[in-house]
Design an enzyme around this catalytic site. Structure first.
Site, PDB file in Angstrom:
ATOM      1  N   PHE A 233      50.073  45.905  42.849  1.00 18.60           N
ATOM      2  CA  PHE A 233      50.549  44.533  43.022  1.00 18.60           C
ATOM      3  C   PHE A 233      50.996  44.237  44.441  1.00 18.60           C
ATOM      4  CE2 PHE A 233      51.710  46.272  38.807  1.00 18.60           C
ATOM      5  CZ  PHE A 233      50.682  45.689  38.090  1.00 18.60           C
ATOM      6  N   ARG A 582      32.346  32.608  40.112  1.00 16.00           N
ATOM      7  CA  ARG A 582      31.526  33.402  39.212  1.00 16.00           C
ATOM      8  C   ARG A 582      32.373  34.534  38.639  1.00 16.00           C
ATOM      9  NH1 ARG A 582      25.527  35.270  40.030  1.00 16.00           N
ATOM     10  NH2 ARG A 582      26.279  36.450  41.808  1.00 16.00           N
ATOM     11  N   THR A 588      37.557  41.738  31.555  1.00 14.19           N
ATOM     12  CA  THR A 588      38.528  42.205  32.550  1.00 14.19           C
ATOM     13  C   THR A 588      39.130  41.028  33.319  1.00 14.19           C
ATOM     14  OG1 THR A 588      36.771  42.586  34.172  1.00 14.19           O
ATOM     15  CG2 THR A 588      37.413  44.452  32.809  1.00 14.19           C
ATOM     16  N   GLY A 656      38.841  34.929  44.143  1.00 14.20           N
ATOM     17  CA  GLY A 656      39.845  35.923  43.750  1.00 14.20           C
ATOM     18  C   GLY A 656      40.502  35.554  42.436  1.00 14.20           C
ATOM     19  N   GLY A 658      42.804  37.966  40.839  1.00 14.29           N
ATOM     20  CA  GLY A 658      43.936  38.847  40.560  1.00 14.29           C
ATOM     21  C   GLY A 658      45.282  38.174  40.756  1.00 14.29           C
ATOM     22  N   GLU A 659      45.303  37.091  41.502  1.00 11.44           N
ATOM     23  CA  GLU A 659      46.594  36.527  41.885  1.00 11.44           C
ATOM     24  C   GLU A 659      46.812  35.090  41.432  1.00 11.44           C
ATOM     25  OE1 GLU A 659      47.797  38.774  45.820  1.00 11.44           O
ATOM     26  OE2 GLU A 659      45.937  37.680  46.146  1.00 11.44           O
TER      27      GLU A 659
END
Lengths: 693, 325, 184
Positions: A233, A582, A588, A656, A658-659
């Protein structure tokens, strides 16, 4: 193939290894002859080491050496580039923050090293520390990630003064520590002048580079291994002090050394999200159209480094605001260096901006979602560049419909369920996507099986699963015929796995390499020769990519129940819809969005690092009093992926993911609490004491 | 942890004798508190006497008391039909303690003796009169959001950490102790000591004494009881405030009340004046609020924990309403 | 306050519960006990520092590194193992205290290459990301089912709250547990 490979919700390739415990994280490795090192950390936050008495420690059973400033190998602790940090490598006697490394105990067993560390007696000359944001020396940094610390567009002062409705409020976010479940850990082994490092890191090449500078040796003499990282993180993005300390200890001991950072030490020298105080001003017309936005941020940094929490990015780059002003001021404190934490900037900035937007919606009597739509921007409002893609409208619509937003009674404190007040709130999510050069090597064997190699890491984002999917899609082969090798510096160089850039960087390099391999395959009539094909290339963002602004977007809708007497808040429902370009793997990707939302709920309700103002010492450096959510704190969360191509972002077409989930989610919870109670909490976390006073 | 000798006690007498001969000996049962404190160097025993093999795990109704062995694990007590039927508030308090794993480990005797979570007590670099008598109290004037508001002294404001001790003190539970001088029985409210000038002395136990079990007198209206715990997160956290309430109500009038507060006192807090006020009072919100005022008489905030005074009152009122409903 | 003699105490103690078999192992105090630990059905003879926790014995002495250290303070559940079928945090107990117990770790959950159904359910429901807390979550889930607590979503949430997942996979963990429960 009947089913498309790309985006398919395939199970994680490394899943069996993770559920059987067979996958080795750094501290799971054992090297013959390995001994254990434990860091002794300072118990003061400002002053000097007056004396260290290590005699008792040295004579304790099993002790090999006690490393102190007196006998520590001489190394170069200075930073090697602007984003780097000064390290604390026992090269002097100054202490500038709580839990700074001051010695290292090395012993045969973990138990012996831990006890020896306890026996090291350190006497300090103590000076009063400064840990309150308001009390530090203030200054404007030279730059924030290449941009000036003060910036304007249009005529913000005039526009604010002339606006029909204005609002100016101060929002505060506390110091937060990353606390991945795997603490930092390093194993160091010298073989002559060659160094092997196992490290819990987001960037093996960063560790290699930094250690080469620290020890003054050729980077090629250093091999760094980190395939699986147990959460990061952001805190494993930098090479912190314990990494060279492990190598120094290994040199001193003449043995391989394992150094595992303890949970209380995770509040020491390994970074944190800095506390912020943000003043947001909104000037709007009666119809809700924003005329001016101002965003002035005060955040903390350490005594010897500069880190700016770029909270302003969120307000600067989202809504169609002609007149805008921002400033970033730093306050120097006796703390360790802050660093990136999931959604740096946008996570904290979105709490302030999206809370302010919610306040404006009530001031104007306009639905909070409608207010966002009235300020929707087709282009990046600051640079004027078109977005590479933007499906934020679709996110708002899908999430609102799923949540049932239209059925909401807009009046505050209007809804209850038994004794509980019920409220709902929403917020926009936005997070810049970055991209860096990345090298991959791709081999197709005569049997058609493919090996892709790249020195990135896996930290839960699906690395071993999603890049084979991407290559398989282009090569038109089943994904199980593609294997991805990663996690050490022998492999082609990857950028840091952070900053919402890995899909764009590694993914794009995989795409470009796979396209070239497909061309090779076509030129060989679809059959690789006996010795196979190999492609190795570095893919860098071409200049034309800079013609577009690339951001991931989303919309958060939260429902809370608040006990009006006891002040307890429980999130009961959460819906998030996201435009991440995309999607490489829907399973996931969904999990990453879910994780981001959980982080937002955590930021809204729980996380808060507490310093004793007198000693500068962190008083809740454990997972019992530094609260993160438990299973019982998280409701069912619905994640909607508004997938689609992004032809301008990068060759992978991925933004992105993840954030973006944490950006705005804390504000959605805070806005729901306001709707439930009529109480506006502007300083996080929202705890019972703030709601019952 | 410091090096120590380990001994597995084969009998209660052997355990007591082993401890008696070593002034720095400690008993270990679940280990969840003593080993945690040893890891952070708050405790450094020279000898650990493992009492886990002693036959002290039984839970049974004997006459008019429920006997709970000192080595009964929290989860086993919470799940026991006699406990669930006789005193729901005990079962609830246990279920709200720590985590499922820790509840499988922790013993009832150990839980009664668990040390405070005060951050200054747990930080050997900080002043703390409880850990290092005479060094001062770091919590006063410091980070004291979690500290006590009742039973404090100028030397110590550390909160008692146990959940289950709260309903047990309301039930007049008796602690059975064996020791070098023989065995004795102590009512739980007499078992704990207020910090006063000696916060390092937390109970009336003397060195070498071993808790063998608890006798909880069956309360005729114990089945009409609850335990309400308020905390920041939903699980796995110590209390900001808690209340144990048992009521005997007939025709809307309270005949008897048993009350205790947790998370707010330096010891599990039994507000006897509030119990007295409720006796004969109507079971109404007004009466409950009056009792809550009485229960918090003398409460004192230290800054960050000022909110606990209001929170404790509201917690008690809510618990009373829940039981009365 | 009633007082009785020490011998009466001993009598009362031995008479108050079921008879216990005389445990093997150290009868007198020692700093380096020798004992046998039964892990996943295999017996291991150990001579270790009494300070060694069950967690460190598994990881550092027996090479069973599937059990993770997340906090070493009983605050995260990453080190969860089963002892005689019950889930505990292996960081807050000494290895020597477990002579004669049956310890089950993540390495003992699957049957050879055949995953335990809860392991398969975790993969299917994507109930992990980084995977570090996962062995503890799995052992805790099995322990919870042994306790009879896997009833509904809310109970599972409460009963799985002793295992912190910083990646935030909680709803998927609940899905996986109920998926497994529903199929078994």
């Amino acid at each position: 193939m009947s089913q498309p490979v790309l985006g398919a919700p395939l199970d994680r390739v490394e899943g069996p290894g993770k559920v059987t415990g067979r996958i080795a994280y750094t501290a799971d490795n054992d090297i013959p002859g390995m001994v254990h090192a434990v860091v002794v950390e300072s118990t003061i936050a400002n002053g000097r080491i007056a004396a260290i008495d290590e005699s008792a420690a040295r004579s304790a059973p099993g002790v090999i050496a006690i490393m102190t400033p007196r006998n520590a190998p001489r190394v170069d602790a200075r930073k090697v580039d602007a984003n780097d940090s000064l390290l604390f490598l026992l090269q002097g006697d100054a202490v500038e923050f709580d839990r700074q490394p001051v010695a290292v105990a090395i012993a045969e067993t973990f138990e012996q090293a831990t006890y020896a560390a306890r026996l090291v007696r350190v006497r300090y000359d103590v000076r009063p520390p400064t840990t309150a944001l308001a009390s530090g020396e203030r200054f404007l940094p030279d730059q924030i990630f290449g941009k000036p610390a003060q910036h304007k567009r249009g005529m913000p002062e005039d526009a604010f003064a002339r606006a029909a409705v204005t609002l100016k409020q101060t929002y505060r976010t506390p110091t937060e520590h990353h606390n991945p479940m795997e603490t930092h850990a390093t194993i160091a082994q010298w073989t002559g002048d060659r160094l092997t490092i196992y490290d819990a890191t987001q960037w093996v090449f960063g560790v290699q580079h930094r250690l080469a500078a620290t020890f003054g040796i050729d980077p090629k003499a250093i091999r760094v291994v980190a395939p699986f990282v147990g959460g990061a993180f952001g805190c494993k993005g930098q090479t912190w002090s314990h990494v060279p300390l492990a190598a120094m200890a290994a040199r001193l001991a003449g043995r391989p050394v394992k150094l595992v950072v303890t949970r209380p030490q995770m509040f020491g020298w390994v970074g944190h999200r800095p506390q912020t105080e943000q003043v947001v001003g909104l000037g709007a017309a009666r119809d809700g159209t924003l005329a001016a936005v101002t965003h002035d941020v005060l955040s903390e940094t350490s005594m010897s480094d500069e880190f700016v929490e770029p909270s302003v990015v969120f307000s600067r780059d989202l809504y169609a605001v002609p007149n805008y002003a921002m400033s970033d001021t730093l306050s120097r404190l006796n703390i360790s260096k802050p660093t990136y934490q999931r959604g740096p900037g946008e996570s904290t900035g979105s709490f302030a901006m999206e809370s302010a937007m919610d306040e404006l919606s009530y001031a104007l009597g306009i639905d909070p979602l409608e207010l966002r739509l009235r300020n929707y921007s087709a282009n990046d409002p600051d640079s004027g560049k078109p977005y590479s893609s933007k499906r934020l409208r679709e996110c708002y619509a899908a999430a609102a419909a799923q949540f049932g937003w239209s059925a909401r009674n807009p009046k505050v404190r209007s809804t209850s369920r038994g004794r509980m007040l019920v409220g709902s709130g929403m917020a926009t999510a936005s997070r810049a996507t970055h991209r860096s050069p990345c090298t991959v090597r791709m081999r197709m064997n005569a049997d058609g099986n493919v090996l892709v190699q790249c020195g990135t890491i896996e930290q839960g984002t699906g690395t071993p699963t999603v890049y084979p999917q991407l290559a398989a899609e282009i090569l038109e082969i089943p994904p199980e015929r593609v294997r991805f090798e990663f996690g050490n510096t022998d492999l082609p160089a990857a950028p840091i796995a952070a900053g919402s850039q890995t899909s764009g960087s590694v993914g794009s390099a995989v795409v470009v390499a796979a396209r070239r391999m497909r061309e090779l395959l076509v030129s060989h009539d679809g059959k690789p020769p006996a010795d196979g094909f190999e492609v190795e290339l570095e893919d860098s963002p071409p200049p034309e990519e800079a013609e577009h602004a690339t951001q991931a977007f989303g919309a958060h809708f939260a429902e809370v129940e608040v006990d009006p007497d006891l002040g307890t808040v429980r999130v009961t429902r959460f819906v998030g819809a996201f435009d991440g370009g995309r999607i490489l793997n829907a399973k996931t990707a969904r999990s990453q969005m879910l994780g981001g939302i959980v982080w937002g709920i955590s930021m809204a309700l729980f996380e808060d690092t507490r310093y004793d103002a007198r000693s500068g010492r962190i008083m809740n450096a454990n997972l019992s009093e530094y609260l993160v959510p438990t299973n019982a704190d998280i409701p069912d969360v619905e994640v909607i992926l508004i997938a689609g191509d992004d032809p301008f972002a990068n060759p992978a077409g991925a933004k992105g993911i993840g954030e973006v989930g944490i950006c705005g989610s804390a504000a959605a919870v805070a806005n729901a609490v306001y709707h439930a109670t009529g109480i506006r909490i502007r300083d996080l976390p929202i705890t019972p004491d703030k709601l019952i006073r | 942890m410091n090096p120590f000798r380990y001994e597995r006690a084969q009998s209660g007498a052997a355990a007591i004798a082993a401890a008696q001969h070593d002034g720095d000996a400690r008993f270990v049962a679940g280990g969840t508190n003593i080993l945690d404190l040893m890891k952070i160097h708050v405790e450094a025993p020279s000898l650990l006497v493992d009492i886990n093999r002693l036959p002290l795990s039984k839970i049974e109704l004997r006459g008019d008391s429920v006997h709970i062995g000192a080595l009964a694990r929290l989860n086993d007590v919470a799940a026991h039909p006699v406990v669930r039927q006789a005193f729901p508030m005990v079962a609830i308090a246990l279920e709200q303690s720590a985590s499922p794993q820790l509840r499988n480990m922790a013993s009832m005797g150990g839980n009664l003796l668990q040390r405070t979570r005060c951050a200054y007590f747990r930080d050997v670099a900080a002043p703390c009169n409880k850990r290092a008598p005479g060094s001062g109290c770091g919590a006063i004037g410091g980070e004291n959001r979690m500290e006590a508001i009742l039973g404090t002294s100028e030397r110590c404001i550390a909160t008692h950490a146990s959940d289950v001790a709260v309903p047990l003190v309301a039930l007049d539970a008796v602690v059975n102790v064996a020791g070098p001088q023989g065995s004795r029985s102590i009512v739980l409210s007499d078992f704990y000591r207020l910090p006063g000038a000696t916060p390092h002395l937390e109970t009336v136990l003397v060195h070498g004494e071993l808790i063998t079990g608890l006798s909880v007198p069956v309360l005729p209206f114990g089945a009409r009881s609850t335990y309400l715990k308020v905390r920041d997160r939903a699980q796995y956290e110590f209390a900001l405030g808690s209340a144990a309430v048992a009521l005997d109500i007939e025709g809307g009038t309270i005949r008897q009340a048993r009350l205790a507060l947790g998370g707010v006192g330096t010891v599990p807090w039994r507000p006897r004046a509030a119990e007295h006020d409720l006796t004969g009072a109507p079971a109404t919100r007004t009466a409950f609020e009056g009792a809550a005022e009485a229960a918090l008489t003398g409460a004192r905030g230290y800054g960050m924990n000022d909110f606990k005074i209001a929170l404790a009152k509201r917690t008690l009122v809510r618990a009373l309403e829940m039981v009365a409903a | 306050m009633a007082r009785t003699s020490l011998s009466a105490v001993a009598l009362q103690l031995s008479g108050s519960g079921a008879a216990v078999s005389e445990p093997a192992g150290p009868a007198s105090a020692t700093a380096t006990p020798t004992f046998v630990l039964d892990v996943n059905g295999r017996e291991h003879q150990l001579t270790v520092d009494a300070r060694v926790t069950l967690l460190d014995a598994l990881r550092d002495r027996l090479g069973l590194t599937g059990t993770k250290k997340g906090c070493d303070q009983g605050t995260c559940g990453a080190c969860t193992v089963l002892v005689n079928g019950r889930r505990i945090d292996s960081c807050l107990t000494l290895a020597v205290m477990h002579e004669g117990d049956r310890v089950t770790t993540i390495e003992g959950l699957a049957s050879g290459e055949q995953l335990h159904p809860i392991q398969a359910a975790f993969i299917k429901n994507d109930a992990f990301q980084c995977g570090y807390c996962t062995p503890g979550q799995l052992m805790s889930a099995v322990g919870m089912v042994n306790e009879g607590h896997a009833i509904d979503r809310n109970t599972v949430r409460e009963q799985m709250s002793g295992n912190i997942c910083r990646c935030g996979c909680y709803p998927h963990i609940v899905d996986a547990v109920l998926d497994w429960k529903g199929r078994s």
